[in-house]
Design an enzyme around this catalytic site. Structure first.
Site, PDB file in Angstrom:
ATOM      1  N   LEU A  40     -13.149  -8.353  -4.384  1.00 22.85           N
ATOM      2  CA  LEU A  40     -12.061  -7.469  -4.820  1.00 22.85           C
ATOM      3  C   LEU A  40     -12.133  -6.096  -4.164  1.00 22.85           C
ATOM      4  O   LEU A  40     -13.213  -5.562  -3.927  1.00 22.85           O
ATOM      5  CB  LEU A  40     -12.095  -7.328  -6.347  1.00 22.85           C
TER       6      LEU A  40
ATOM      7  N   HIS B 156      -6.488  -5.422  -4.960  1.00 23.84           N
ATOM      8  CA  HIS B 156      -6.547  -6.278  -6.157  1.00 23.84           C
ATOM      9  C   HIS B 156      -6.501  -5.420  -7.434  1.00 23.84           C
ATOM     10  O   HIS B 156      -5.858  -5.800  -8.413  1.00 23.84           O
ATOM     11  CB  HIS B 156      -7.847  -7.086  -6.169  1.00 23.84           C
TER      12      HIS B 156
ATOM     13  N   GLN C 116      -6.216 -24.327   1.017  1.00 25.95           N
ATOM     14  CA  GLN C 116      -5.316 -23.481   1.794  1.00 25.95           C
ATOM     15  C   GLN C 116      -5.925 -23.018   3.122  1.00 25.95           C
ATOM     16  O   GLN C 116      -5.300 -22.253   3.854  1.00 25.95           O
ATOM     17  CB  GLN C 116      -4.858 -22.283   0.969  1.00 25.95           C
TER      18      GLN C 116
ATOM     19  N   SER D 153      -7.902  -5.573   3.081  1.00 24.05           N
ATOM     20  CA  SER D 153      -8.042  -7.026   3.099  1.00 24.05           C
ATOM     21  C   SER D 153      -9.523  -7.373   3.128  1.00 24.05           C
ATOM     22  O   SER D 153     -10.320  -6.658   3.755  1.00 24.05           O
ATOM     23  CB  SER D 153      -7.372  -7.599   4.360  1.00 24.05           C
TER      24      SER D 153
HETATM   25  P1  AMP Z   1      -6.575 -12.659  -2.040  1.00 25.40           P
HETATM   26  O1  AMP Z   1      -7.792 -12.425  -2.884  1.00 25.40           O
HETATM   27  O2  AMP Z   1      -6.663 -12.112  -0.664  1.00 25.40           O
HETATM   28  O3  AMP Z   1      -6.090 -14.087  -2.114  1.00 25.40           O
HETATM   29  O4  AMP Z   1      -5.428 -11.805  -2.729  1.00 25.40           O
HETATM   30  C1  AMP Z   1      -5.135 -11.917  -4.099  1.00 25.40           C
HETATM   31  C2  AMP Z   1      -3.906 -11.118  -4.405  1.00 25.40           C
HETATM   32  O5  AMP Z   1      -4.118  -9.761  -4.028  1.00 25.40           O
HETATM   33  C3  AMP Z   1      -2.677 -11.596  -3.630  1.00 25.40           C
HETATM   34  O6  AMP Z   1      -1.531 -11.503  -4.480  1.00 25.40           O
HETATM   35  C4  AMP Z   1      -2.605 -10.612  -2.494  1.00 25.40           C
HETATM   36  O7  AMP Z   1      -1.299 -10.457  -1.970  1.00 25.40           O
HETATM   37  C5  AMP Z   1      -3.062  -9.339  -3.183  1.00 25.40           C
HETATM   38  N1  AMP Z   1      -3.540  -8.362  -2.211  1.00 25.40           N
HETATM   39  C6  AMP Z   1      -4.512  -8.520  -1.267  1.00 25.40           C
HETATM   40  N2  AMP Z   1      -4.641  -7.406  -0.521  1.00 25.40           N
HETATM   41  C7  AMP Z   1      -3.728  -6.527  -0.986  1.00 25.40           C
HETATM   42  C8  AMP Z   1      -3.351  -5.194  -0.626  1.00 25.40           C
HETATM   43  N3  AMP Z   1      -3.937  -4.537   0.371  1.00 25.40           N
HETATM   44  N4  AMP Z   1      -2.352  -4.598  -1.316  1.00 25.40           N
HETATM   45  C9  AMP Z   1      -1.733  -5.244  -2.343  1.00 25.40           C
HETATM   46  N5  AMP Z   1      -2.042  -6.499  -2.733  1.00 25.40           N
HETATM   47  C10 AMP Z   1      -3.017  -7.126  -2.064  1.00 25.40           C
END
Ligand code: AMP
Length: 277
Positions: free
Chosen positions: A29, A33, A57, A181
């Protein structure tokens, strides 16, 4: 905060608080997140975060094995953010048998991110539908950082009449513009300095569009060429309609520029909404 590993324990825990809002994640996270959690919290009595790295995925040559897994840190961040339930299933909980039924997002599966990552969105939609059935939230929050994923899930909920509100959240960026990210940590020090160029190019393209330039193809090609000149290998940069990510007509005013490119072995995605008047 309760950390729950099994579907049975999750159901039992949520029976007491059926009013819940859901933030699905793959863990590791960061502030992106946490923003989703902050948006979730005031919307329900119980905020549920899932942490699950979903093999379905990832393509065979993608980073499933090395995807960063930092559970203790994730729990600490969830606790600090006021999360009520963290659901951390292992693979056998989510896939106790081979997943022979899948959600097929048809059109959207084959364009842009879907074209670059075959079967990716089918894996995303399938796991999110399963997680929705386990958590049974009234709302779920998704980041626009993964724009196409948000559109796929929004459409899935609408077309299957799921009683869940999908709430999009803006992209959280580092101060130099790079979208946060989990994959940013794959970048070397030099690559991290270069990485903000992706967003800078999207901003430049937006400015051109807003200045009245409608040579979309040329704008897209120039963006990709600029990335390539700086050592990137772009998969795509495309100006699309926000509503469905299809190519727009000259009358479309709600656009989004979506992009994916490799810097070294790290693949980064980003996007920028553009409003034309
Ligand atoms: P992930 O853990 O990468 O699968 O992301 C989980 C959720 O967090 C998804 O809805 C992503 O779009 C969101 N998310 C990831 N990075 C960001 C960011 N920089 N800004 C906003 N939401 C994010």
């Amino acid at each position: 905060m309760d950390v729950i590993h099994s579907v049975a324990a999750l159901r039992e825990r949520l029976e007491r608080v059926p009013n819940n809002v859901f933030v699905p994640t793959m863990g590791n996270l960061h502030q992106g997140h946490i923003q989703l959690i902050d948006i979730a919290k005031p919307r329900a009595a119980c905020t549920v975060v899932s942490v699950f790295v979903n093999r379905l995925q990832f393509g065979p040559r993608e980073d499933f094995e090395r995807y960063p897994r930092t559970l203790q840190g994730d729990f600490d961040q969830c606790r600090a953010a006021g999360v009520d339930v963290v659901f951390v299933p292992d693979e056998r909980e989510i896939y106790p048998e081979p997943q022979t039924f899948v959600v097929e997002p048809s059109d959207l599966e084959h364009i842009l991110e879907g074209a670059a990552r075959p079967k990716h969105f089918r894996g995303v939609a399938t796991v999110v539908l399963k997680l929705f059935n386990m958590v049974r939230p009234h709302s779920a929050i998704f980041g626009k950082k993964d724009y196409q994923q948000y559109i796929v899930l929004r459409d899935m909920v609408r077309q299957f009449a799921l009683p869940i509100e999908i709430i999009p959240a803006e992209t959280v960026r580092a101060s130099d513009g790079l979208a946060l990210s989990s994959r940013n940590q794959y970048l070397s020090v030099e690559q991290r300095k270069e990485a903000p160029r992706l967003y800078a190019i999207l901003c430049k393209m937006r400015d051109e569009l807003q200045a009245g330039n409608r040579e979309i193809q040329r704008i897209e090609l120039e963006g990709m060429a600029e990335l390539a000149r700086h050592g990137w290998r772009p998969d795509y940069i495309a100006v699309r309609r926000q509503a469905d990510l299809q190519e727009g007509t000259p009358d479309d005013t709600h656009l989004v520029i979506v992009a994916a490119a490799r810097l070294g072995s790290t693949r980064l995605i980003d996007n920028l909404e553009v409003e034309l008047c």
